[in-house]
Design an enzyme around this catalytic site. Sequence first.
Site, PDB file in Angstrom:
ATOM      1  N   ARG A 176      12.130  36.748  84.046  1.00 31.69           N
ATOM      2  CA  ARG A 176      13.070  37.510  84.873  1.00 31.69           C
ATOM      3  C   ARG A 176      13.521  38.763  84.131  1.00 31.69           C
ATOM      4  NH1 ARG A 176      17.895  34.185  87.441  1.00 31.69           N
ATOM      5  NH2 ARG A 176      18.101  36.098  88.660  1.00 31.69           N
ATOM      6  N   CYS A 235      24.068  37.415  83.032  1.00 30.08           N
ATOM      7  CA  CYS A 235      22.930  36.632  83.528  1.00 30.08           C
ATOM      8  C   CYS A 235      22.590  37.172  84.910  1.00 30.08           C
ATOM      9  CB  CYS A 235      23.281  35.146  83.552  1.00 30.08           C
ATOM     10  SG  CYS A 235      24.794  34.759  84.481  1.00 30.08           S
TER      11      CYS A 235
END
Length: 276
Positions: A176, A235
């Site tokens: 990611r 995050c």
Amino acid sequence: MKLAAVIQPEELILQGKNDFTLFDVSAGSKVRYDEQHLDGAFYLDLNTDLADIKDFAVGGRHPLPSFEQFARLLGKYGVTKDTHVIIYDDKNGANAAARFWWMLKSIGHEKVQVLNGGYTAAIKAGFAVTADVPEAKSTTPYPITAWQLPLAAIDEVELAGNSNQYVIIDVRDANRFAGLTEPIDLIAGHIPHAINIPFTENLDAEGAFLASEVLREKYAKALAGYQTENVIVHCGSGVTACHTLLAIDYAGLEIPKLYVGSWSEWSRNNKKMILA
């Protein structure tokens, strides 16, 4: 004596049942909770209890609730300043358990711990399970005046990305971060000048936290040369970032800033980004 941020399943079993309040905050697992949960645990929902979800572009996918909302929630379950709160989830403490821990720490609540290894580890250690839902003994709303742990807003993160005095830690998985995949948000990539330290690296092969001294060496090295107030952790939506903040606290280091909006906010605001 300051409690460690993490409590071992064996320690939990030795606790007197009336000496703590237990919360199951396994995101999206209400059905499992209704079927079976650790004996005495109340269930909290990440989306409705631990966040105030509105427009993802303002605060991301899991913005913090208001002080009033959080105060009422704690009062509903009888949590006072003296309550020993123990939290678990079914993601090794890596999801909403860490988020709830951060929120409690940030209002000045000291007696709070996350169960090492989470739900699975507790069952393996022999902690009793049940389908019975405990009766909450409500009290007055918890007194909250401010988030006492440091936060970073999107503008500060943008400034940090242009300063060698700051370090931005992205705790999402490597794919990611690299922009190779994005299963949740609209755009793949990462914030410019961020470094990647996946939160999963806080855990061993069994899903338990690494020893505190190992975590201390790891993060002392990663943060060397930076003032704590210039360290920002994020995050996807301000949840798993709290796992790294918990690990840093467990290591005996100062807790750095949380960017709650994280990638879910950043990627929706036409900010500069490193794309796939």
